[in-house]
Write a protein that holds these residues in place. Structure first.
Motif, PDB file in Angstrom:
ATOM      1  N   LYS A 104      -0.039   2.216   5.731  1.00 11.37           N
ATOM      2  CA  LYS A 104      -0.844   3.146   4.943  1.00 11.37           C
ATOM      3  C   LYS A 104      -2.283   3.181   5.452  1.00 11.37           C
ATOM      4  O   LYS A 104      -2.892   4.250   5.584  1.00 11.37           O
ATOM      5  CB  LYS A 104      -0.811   2.743   3.469  1.00 11.37           C
ATOM      6  N   ASP A 108      -2.591   4.996   8.926  1.00 11.67           N
ATOM      7  CA  ASP A 108      -2.491   6.447   8.779  1.00 11.67           C
ATOM      8  C   ASP A 108      -3.767   7.034   8.184  1.00 11.67           C
ATOM      9  O   ASP A 108      -4.256   8.081   8.631  1.00 11.67           O
ATOM     10  CB  ASP A 108      -1.295   6.812   7.891  1.00 11.67           C
ATOM     11  N   TYR A 109      -4.304   6.358   7.180  1.00 13.16           N
ATOM     12  CA  TYR A 109      -5.520   6.853   6.521  1.00 13.16           C
ATOM     13  C   TYR A 109      -6.688   6.880   7.504  1.00 13.16           C
ATOM     14  O   TYR A 109      -7.426   7.868   7.593  1.00 13.16           O
ATOM     15  CB  TYR A 109      -5.871   5.972   5.321  1.00 13.16           C
TER      16      TYR A 109
END
Length: 341
Positions: free
Chosen positions: A100, A103-104
């Motif tokens: 996560k 990706d952020y």
């Protein structure tokens, strides 16, 4: 080039740009000629902190949105000024290595790249690699504690735009000279950060700010800062030992570094204006404490006639920093530092 701290709101940016315009106009009038090279950032850049998922290693006054930053980048470029964003958290609690998190961060970096952001300040080597993949130029943060040619070479191999040196080596001219000879990227140096020399709490303090910014923790107190201030109230020679560089002494660094970075993006714009003009003019008549970041609270406690420090740089240039064998800074502190009543 000067790298100027920016609190983050658009009105403050306008004030900074106006100061730059006045400086350029006065310089052109004195030289009776125009600026030869008008590329963006030949002389100035501004930087702000973006305390989002990654966080920053400093306190922030404002938290601009992505839309605010885009608007400010466009305004800075219109006025031929580089724009840099600091996302230089010292620790992210391993979030940056989760699917996560990766990706952020990649998405955020792509957004900044599309905005034509000139450079981004980062402290973590992994994030530097991600930024490179997204086409962003990277300024290595002072939080990376680059204090040797070996560390500098590591980051230079990543083809970074610039390295901001650990301020603890500001008066170690031999180290700076060897770093200069070892890298091809630009070198930045913090001129008015007056943290404790070789501060034993520096890493912990950066980590504290990093987590407080990321998690928006309602912290009751800043132990590290308070301890830092109290140490210098009890022992004023620690102020003189702080690795600040006076405006008048910039000339000693002109051949060693490319960018003079002013510290203080968490301070009000009026204070930033005063500091900027002092360093642009390479001269300041008054209390040196009025220019120094970090122990700003000591401005109301100590008075240091800046001109009384003329010539001290010659001693600091050759000092081996073995303070137990030398009383130069102690004697100088007794001479120049006055306690306000």
């Amino acid at each position: 080039m000067f790298s100027i701290p920016h609190p983050g709101n658009f009105e403050s940016l306008k004030i900074i740009v106006n100061e730059i315009k006045k400086y350029r106009k006065n310089k052109n009038n004195k030289n009776n000629k125009r600026i030869k090279n008008k590329k963006i950032g030949d002389k100035f850049e501004v930087y702000l902190g973006y305390a989002d998922f990654i966080g920053t290693g400093r306190a922030t006054l404002y938290r601009p949105s992505i839309e605010d930053i885009k608007r400010q980048i466009e305004y800075a470029h219109k006025n031929k000024i580089r724009f840099e964003v600091a996302i230089n958290s010292a620790c992210m609690g391993a979030l940056h290595l989760t699917p996560k998190g990766i990706d952020y961060i990649k998405n955020l970096f792509k957004i900044f790249a599309d905005m034509n952001l000139n450079s981004i300040t980062l402290a973590d080597p992994y994030l530097i690699d991600l930024a490179n993949d997204c086409g962003l130029k990277v300024n290595v943060s002072c939080i990376s504690l680059v204090d040797s040619p070996q560390k500098a070479e590591f980051y230079d191999s990543k083809e970074v735009y610039a390295i901001t040196l650990d301020s603890s080596i500001n008066r170690h001219f031999d180290i700076i000279e060897n770093i200069r000879d070892s890298v091809s990227c630009k070198l930045k140096i913090l001129v008015n950060e007056a943290c404790l020399y070789k501060c034993p709490m520096r890493v912990q303090h950066f980590n504290f700010f990093s987590h407080a910014n990321i998690q928006n923790i309602p912290v009751l107190d800043d132990y590290y800062y308070n301890r830092c201030i109290s140490m210098r109230v009890r022992d004023k020679e620690l102020v003189i030992k702080s690795p600040f560089i006076r405006p008048e002494d910039l000339k000693e660094y002109d051949k060693l570094v490319d960018i003079y970075k002013l510290s203080g993006r968490s301070h009000p714009i009026g204070w930033i204006k005063r500091v900027l003009n002092a360093y642009l003019n390479r001269n300041y008549d008054g209390n040196l404490m009025e220019l120094l970041d970090c122990p700003r609270e000591l401005e109301s406690h100590y008075y240091i006639d800046n001109k009384l420090l003329d010539g001290a740089i010659e001693k600091w240039k050759t000092c081996d920093k073995f303070c137990n064998k030398c009383n130069y800074c102690k004697n100088l502190a007794e001479k120049v530092i006055k306690v306000k009543k």
